[in-house]
Design an enzyme around this catalytic site. Structure first.
Site, short mmCIF file in Angstrom:
data_model
loop_
_atom_site.label_atom_id
_atom_site.label_comp_id
_atom_site.label_asym_id
_atom_site.label_seq_id
_atom_site.Cartn_x
_atom_site.Cartn_y
_atom_site.Cartn_z
N GLY A 46 -91.82 -58.01 149.68
CA GLY A 46 -91.79 -58.62 148.35
C GLY A 46 -92.86 -58.06 147.42
N CYS A 47 -94.05 -57.85 147.95
CA CYS A 47 -95.15 -57.36 147.11
C CYS A 47 -94.95 -55.90 146.71
CB CYS A 47 -96.48 -57.56 147.82
SG CYS A 47 -96.87 -59.31 148.08
#
Length: 152
Positions: A46-47
């Site tokens: 996600g990051c």
């Protein structure tokens, strides 16, 4: 501490960037709008998606007079690797003791886990937008860019 709200003066801070150089919020005030985004961890799915989406939109932000700054509790060395691996053109700051994250209230899950929070801070240092969502990664970028363009 709860998340800072729109209309609040953004607290100044100084943290090392991915090259170890100290960077302060105050370095940008008066000149640029700052998109300050807190994210949980370098090199996670996600990051990485979020950072690469900011990277792909970076020119739109700079054209609108803004600077993007990412903050996590990862080390300077981890940030350097992460930025290099993904060609990130913006600053990543190492908040290793999570003091700035706490100051901004950028936590989630009962204040325990690192949150995914984006603030848009105007040239006078006032928060004009605050967005918190662990899952709506694209919303951070889209909403921030809309606000930056309104502040032009």
């Amino acid at each position: 501490m709860s998340m800072l709200q729109v209309g609040t003066k953004a607290p100044d801070f100084t943290l090392p960037d991915q090259s170890g150089k100290p960077v302060s919020l105050g370095d940008f005030l008066g000149e640029k709008v700052v998109v300050l985004y807190f994210y949980p961890k370098d090199n996670t799915r996600g990051c990485t998606t979020e950072a690469c989406t900011f990277r792909d939109s970076y020119e739109s932000f700079t054209d609108a007079g803004a600077e993007v700054i990412g903050v996590s509790s990862d080390s300077v060395a981890t940030h350097e690797q992460f930025a290099g691996a993904h060609g990130l053109p913006f600053v990543l700051l190492a908040d290793t003791d999570k003091a700035v994250r706490k100051q901004y209230g950028a936590t989630s899950l009962g204040g325990v886990m690192p949150g995914r929070v984006t603030f848009v801070i105007d040239r006078e240092g006032v928060i004009r937008h605050a967005f918190s969502s662990q899952m709506n990664i694209g919303g951070h970028i889209e909403d921030a860019l809309k606000v930056v363009k309104q502040l032009q």
